[in-house]
Design a protein around this motif. Structure first.
Motif, PDB file in Angstrom:
ATOM      1  N   ALA A 222       0.820  -1.212   0.000  1.00  0.00           N
ATOM      2  CA  ALA A 222       0.000   0.000   0.000  1.00  0.00           C
ATOM      3  C   ALA A 222       0.848   1.254   0.000  1.00  0.00           C
ATOM      4  O   ALA A 222       0.449   2.286  -0.557  1.00  0.00           O
ATOM      5  N   ARG A 223       2.016   1.201   0.626  1.00  0.00           N
ATOM      6  CA  ARG A 223       2.873   2.385   0.724  1.00  0.00           C
ATOM      7  C   ARG A 223       3.770   2.563  -0.487  1.00  0.00           C
ATOM      8  O   ARG A 223       4.516   3.541  -0.578  1.00  0.00           O
ATOM      9  N   SER A 224       3.716   1.630  -1.417  1.00  0.00           N
ATOM     10  CA  SER A 224       4.413   1.817  -2.684  1.00  0.00           C
ATOM     11  C   SER A 224       3.528   2.671  -3.597  1.00  0.00           C
ATOM     12  O   SER A 224       2.355   2.900  -3.313  1.00  0.00           O
TER      13      SER A 224
ATOM     14  N   GLY B 249      -4.808  -0.333   3.863  1.00  0.00           N
ATOM     15  CA  GLY B 249      -4.301   0.734   3.011  1.00  0.00           C
ATOM     16  C   GLY B 249      -4.221   0.422   1.535  1.00  0.00           C
ATOM     17  O   GLY B 249      -3.954   1.318   0.726  1.00  0.00           O
ATOM     18  N   LEU B 250      -4.457  -0.846   1.156  1.00  0.00           N
ATOM     19  CA  LEU B 250      -4.315  -1.232  -0.252  1.00  0.00           C
ATOM     20  C   LEU B 250      -5.696  -1.240  -0.896  1.00  0.00           C
ATOM     21  O   LEU B 250      -6.459  -2.204  -0.789  1.00  0.00           O
ATOM     22  N   HIS B 251      -6.033  -0.149  -1.581  1.00  0.00           N
ATOM     23  CA  HIS B 251      -7.359   0.023  -2.182  1.00  0.00           C
ATOM     24  C   HIS B 251      -7.556  -0.964  -3.335  1.00  0.00           C
ATOM     25  O   HIS B 251      -6.622  -1.203  -4.113  1.00  0.00           O
ATOM     26  N   PRO B 252      -8.755  -1.541  -3.474  1.00  0.00           N
ATOM     27  CA  PRO B 252      -9.007  -2.525  -4.541  1.00  0.00           C
ATOM     28  C   PRO B 252      -8.705  -2.016  -5.946  1.00  0.00           C
ATOM     29  O   PRO B 252      -8.340  -2.798  -6.826  1.00  0.00           O
ATOM     30  N   ASP B 253      -8.860  -0.693  -6.171  1.00  0.00           N
ATOM     31  CA  ASP B 253      -8.593  -0.146  -7.500  1.00  0.00           C
ATOM     32  C   ASP B 253      -7.126  -0.262  -7.903  1.00  0.00           C
ATOM     33  O   ASP B 253      -6.792  -0.161  -9.090  1.00  0.00           O
ATOM     34  N   ARG B 254      -6.255  -0.466  -6.921  1.00  0.00           N
ATOM     35  CA  ARG B 254      -4.823  -0.562  -7.219  1.00  0.00           C
ATOM     36  C   ARG B 254      -4.368  -1.994  -7.457  1.00  0.00           C
ATOM     37  O   ARG B 254      -3.238  -2.211  -7.896  1.00  0.00           O
ATOM     38  N   VAL B 255      -5.212  -2.975  -7.157  1.00  0.00           N
ATOM     39  CA  VAL B 255      -4.782  -4.381  -7.157  1.00  0.00           C
ATOM     40  C   VAL B 255      -5.298  -5.116  -8.379  1.00  0.00           C
ATOM     41  O   VAL B 255      -6.483  -5.026  -8.727  1.00  0.00           O
ATOM     42  N   ILE B 256      -4.416  -5.851  -9.007  1.00  0.00           N
ATOM     43  CA  ILE B 256      -4.780  -6.782 -10.073  1.00  0.00           C
ATOM     44  C   ILE B 256      -4.515  -8.179  -9.536  1.00  0.00           C
ATOM     45  O   ILE B 256      -3.382  -8.504  -9.164  1.00  0.00           O
ATOM     46  N   TYR B 257      -5.563  -9.003  -9.482  1.00  0.00           N
ATOM     47  CA  TYR B 257      -5.421 -10.357  -8.946  1.00  0.00           C
ATOM     48  C   TYR B 257      -5.179 -11.344 -10.082  1.00  0.00           C
ATOM     49  O   TYR B 257      -5.812 -11.275 -11.138  1.00  0.00           O
ATOM     50  N   CYS B 258      -4.256 -12.261  -9.834  1.00  0.00           N
ATOM     51  CA  CYS B 258      -3.919 -13.300 -10.809  1.00  0.00           C
ATOM     52  C   CYS B 258      -3.993 -14.651 -10.098  1.00  0.00           C
ATOM     53  O   CYS B 258      -3.177 -14.937  -9.224  1.00  0.00           O
ATOM     54  N   GLU B 259      -4.989 -15.463 -10.462  1.00  0.00           N
ATOM     55  CA  GLU B 259      -5.201 -16.734  -9.780  1.00  0.00           C
ATOM     56  C   GLU B 259      -4.679 -17.898 -10.634  1.00  0.00           C
ATOM     57  O   GLU B 259      -4.921 -17.959 -11.841  1.00  0.00           O
ATOM     58  N   GLY B 260      -3.944 -18.804  -9.985  1.00  0.00           N
ATOM     59  CA  GLY B 260      -3.424 -19.997 -10.657  1.00  0.00           C
ATOM     60  C   GLY B 260      -3.862 -21.251  -9.936  1.00  0.00           C
ATOM     61  O   GLY B 260      -4.473 -21.202  -8.865  1.00  0.00           O
ATOM     62  N   ASP B 261      -3.548 -22.390 -10.528  1.00  0.00           N
ATOM     63  CA  ASP B 261      -3.953 -23.669  -9.947  1.00  0.00           C
ATOM     64  C   ASP B 261      -2.948 -24.208  -8.940  1.00  0.00           C
ATOM     65  O   ASP B 261      -3.295 -24.971  -8.049  1.00  0.00           O
ATOM     66  N   LYS B 262      -1.680 -23.828  -9.092  1.00  0.00           N
ATOM     67  CA  LYS B 262      -0.637 -24.377  -8.226  1.00  0.00           C
ATOM     68  C   LYS B 262       0.484 -23.366  -8.055  1.00  0.00           C
ATOM     69  O   LYS B 262       0.510 -22.318  -8.708  1.00  0.00           O
ATOM     70  N   ASP B 263       1.430 -23.716  -7.150  1.00  0.00           N
ATOM     71  CA  ASP B 263       2.543 -22.801  -6.856  1.00  0.00           C
ATOM     72  C   ASP B 263       3.326 -22.428  -8.106  1.00  0.00           C
ATOM     73  O   ASP B 263       3.787 -21.289  -8.241  1.00  0.00           O
ATOM     74  N   GLU B 264       3.500 -23.366  -8.994  1.00  0.00           N
ATOM     75  CA  GLU B 264       4.267 -23.096 -10.212  1.00  0.00           C
ATOM     76  C   GLU B 264       3.626 -21.975 -11.033  1.00  0.00           C
ATOM     77  O   GLU B 264       4.332 -21.170 -11.669  1.00  0.00           O
ATOM     78  N   ASP B 265       2.294 -21.922 -11.040  1.00  0.00           N
ATOM     79  CA  ASP B 265       1.601 -20.844 -11.752  1.00  0.00           C
ATOM     80  C   ASP B 265       1.867 -19.495 -11.095  1.00  0.00           C
ATOM     81  O   ASP B 265       2.047 -18.476 -11.771  1.00  0.00           O
ATOM     82  N   VAL B 266       1.872 -19.493  -9.754  1.00  0.00           N
ATOM     83  CA  VAL B 266       2.144 -18.257  -9.026  1.00  0.00           C
ATOM     84  C   VAL B 266       3.562 -17.770  -9.300  1.00  0.00           C
ATOM     85  O   VAL B 266       3.803 -16.579  -9.528  1.00  0.00           O
ATOM     86  N   LEU B 267       4.520 -18.700  -9.278  1.00  0.00           N
ATOM     87  CA  LEU B 267       5.907 -18.339  -9.548  1.00  0.00           C
ATOM     88  C   LEU B 267       6.059 -17.742 -10.946  1.00  0.00           C
ATOM     89  O   LEU B 267       6.741 -16.728 -11.131  1.00  0.00           O
ATOM     90  N   ALA B 268       5.417 -18.368 -11.926  1.00  0.00           N
ATOM     91  CA  ALA B 268       5.509 -17.881 -13.301  1.00  0.00           C
ATOM     92  C   ALA B 268       4.869 -16.495 -13.431  1.00  0.00           C
ATOM     93  O   ALA B 268       5.419 -15.607 -14.094  1.00  0.00           O
ATOM     94  N   SER B 269       3.725 -16.300 -12.775  1.00  0.00           N
ATOM     95  CA  SER B 269       3.039 -15.003 -12.839  1.00  0.00           C
ATOM     96  C   SER B 269       3.852 -13.920 -12.143  1.00  0.00           C
ATOM     97  O   SER B 269       3.937 -12.784 -12.626  1.00  0.00           O
TER      98      SER B 269
ATOM     99  N   GLY C 243      -1.590   1.914   5.429  1.00  0.00           N
ATOM    100  CA  GLY C 243      -0.527   0.912   5.392  1.00  0.00           C
ATOM    101  C   GLY C 243       0.579   1.139   6.388  1.00  0.00           C
ATOM    102  O   GLY C 243       1.607   0.469   6.341  1.00  0.00           O
ATOM    103  N   ARG C 244       0.380   2.058   7.324  1.00  0.00           N
ATOM    104  CA  ARG C 244       1.428   2.393   8.285  1.00  0.00           C
ATOM    105  C   ARG C 244       1.305   1.551   9.549  1.00  0.00           C
ATOM    106  O   ARG C 244       0.212   1.238  10.003  1.00  0.00           O
ATOM    107  N   ILE C 245       2.444   1.205  10.119  1.00  0.00           N
ATOM    108  CA  ILE C 245       2.498   0.495  11.389  1.00  0.00           C
ATOM    109  C   ILE C 245       3.126   1.409  12.428  1.00  0.00           C
ATOM    110  O   ILE C 245       3.579   2.506  12.097  1.00  0.00           O
ATOM    111  N   CYS C 246       3.153   0.963  13.667  1.00  0.00           N
ATOM    112  CA  CYS C 246       3.788   1.755  14.716  1.00  0.00           C
ATOM    113  C   CYS C 246       4.288   0.817  15.801  1.00  0.00           C
ATOM    114  O   CYS C 246       3.878  -0.339  15.874  1.00  0.00           O
ATOM    115  N   ILE C 247       5.192   1.303  16.616  1.00  0.00           N
ATOM    116  CA  ILE C 247       5.616   0.588  17.811  1.00  0.00           C
ATOM    117  C   ILE C 247       4.625   0.921  18.914  1.00  0.00           C
ATOM    118  O   ILE C 247       4.373   2.095  19.199  1.00  0.00           O
ATOM    119  N   LEU C 248       4.064  -0.104  19.540  1.00  0.00           N
ATOM    120  CA  LEU C 248       3.072   0.120  20.584  1.00  0.00           C
ATOM    121  C   LEU C 248       3.657  -0.158  21.957  1.00  0.00           C
ATOM    122  O   LEU C 248       4.589  -0.956  22.094  1.00  0.00           O
TER     123      LEU C 248
END
Length: 252
Positions: free
Chosen positions: A77-79, A101-121, A229-234
Motif C-alpha cells: 500500500a505504501r508503494s 491501506g491497499l485500495h481494490p482499484d490498485r490491485v490486479i489479482y492473478c489466480e493460478g492452480d498451483k505454486d508453479e503458476d504463481v511463480l511464473a506469474s 498501510g502504516r504500522i507503529c511501535i506500541l
C-alpha cells in the motif's frame, strides 16, 4: 589474433564491466516503514526495491496467516502504483486488505492452480516492470525460483513480496530453508492494544525480522497496519511507559 579483433574484444569486455559496475553502484531505493526502530535495522533505512522479501505467519493457523498477508498488504500500500497479487486460493478478503491501506482499484489479482503458476506469474510481473509491487502467495519457495524472482525484481526495480502459506504444519518447516530473499519476516498475533475503556484496541503483532542481508535479526511489537498501510511501535507495559520496545539478536 589480429589487432582489430583484439580491440573489439577489449571494447566488449569494457562494456560488460561498465554494465556490471553500473548495477552494483546503482543508488538503492528503499521503502521505509516510517518507524525509526525498524528502519535503522534495515540497510538503506527500509525495504529495498528491486529485491525479493518474504513474509510468513508465526504458526500454521489462519489468524497468523491473515496477519502476514495484511503486513504484506501494508507494505504494498505504501508503494506508488499498481500492485499484482498472485494466488492459488481465492480466500483473500479484499475489505481487510483495503483497511490495511491497499485500495481494490490498485490491485490486479492473478489466480493460478498451483505454486508453479504463481511463480511464473510473479516472474512475469516483476520482469514487466509496470508494477510498484508484486505479491505472491506460496507454500514453498525453492532457492532457484527465489533467485529468478530476485533477479527479475532487480532488473526492473519492482518490489517482490512472497507471502508463505501452509495447509498443514509439516509444510511450515520449509520456511527454514535458504532463499535469495533480501529480508524474511515472521508475523504473529498478540493481544490487542489495551484501552482505558471497555473495547478492542488496535490489533498488535510480533514482527520478527528473521533474516536480512548485511544486517542483524530483530523483533518488534507493532500496531497493525492502519488505513494508509502504516504500522507503529506500541507500548508493551501496562502503564504505557515503554513505547519503543524492540529486541535485537545477531543473525546466524
Amino acid at each position: 589474433m589480429t589487432h582489430a579483433r583484439t580491440s573489439r574484444l577489449i571494447d566488449d569486455l569494457r562494456e560488460r564491466i561498465a554494465h556490471l559496475e553500473g548495477n552494483s553502484t546503482r543508488k538503492a531505493v528503499v521503502l521505509p516503514f516510517g518507524v525509526r526502530q525498524m528502519d535503522v535495522r534495515l540497510p538503506g533505512g527500509g525495504l529495498a526495491f528491486g529485491a525479493l522479501h518474504e513474509v510468513a505467519g508465526g504458526g500454521a493457523g489462519t489468524v497468523d496467516g491473515a496477519a502476514a498477508a495484511l503486513f504484506a498488504a501494508g507494505i504494498a500500500a505504501r508503494s506508488k502504483g499498481k500492485v499484482l497479487w498472485c494466488l492459488t486460493r481465492p480466500d483473500l478478503f479484499a475489505p481487510a486488505v483495503s483497511q490495511a491501506g491497499l485500495h481494490p482499484d490498485r490491485v490486479i489479482y492473478c489466480e493460478g492452480d498451483k505454486d508453479e503458476d504463481v511463480l511464473a506469474s510473479m516472474e512475469e510481473g516483476l520482469s514487466f516492470g509496470g508494477f510498484a509491487a508484486v505479491v505472491g502467495e506460496l507454500v514453498r519457495l525453492p532457492m532457484t525460483a527465489s533467485r529468478r524472482l530476485h533477479l527479475a525484481a532487480e532488473k526492473t526495480g519492482s518490489l517482490g513480496l512472497v507471502v508463505r502459506r501452509w495447509r498443514r504444519q509439516t509444510e511450515a518447516s520449509d520456511y527454514g530453508n535458504p532463499t535469495a530473499s533480501t529480508t524474511r519476516w515472521r508475523i504473529s498475533v498478540l493481544p490487542s492494544e489495551p484501552l482505558p475503556v471497555a473495547g478492542v484496541g488496535r490489533a498488535r503483532w510480533l514482527a520478527e525480522l528473521m533474516r536480512v542481508k548485511a544486517g542483524e535479526c530483530a523483533e518488534f511489537e507493532i500496531g497493525a497496519c492502519d488505513a494508509k498501510g502504516r504500522i507503529c511501535i506500541l507500548p508493551v507495559s501496562r502503564d504505557g511507559s515503554d513505547s519503543s520496545s524492540w529486541r535485537g539478536s545477531r543473525a546466524s
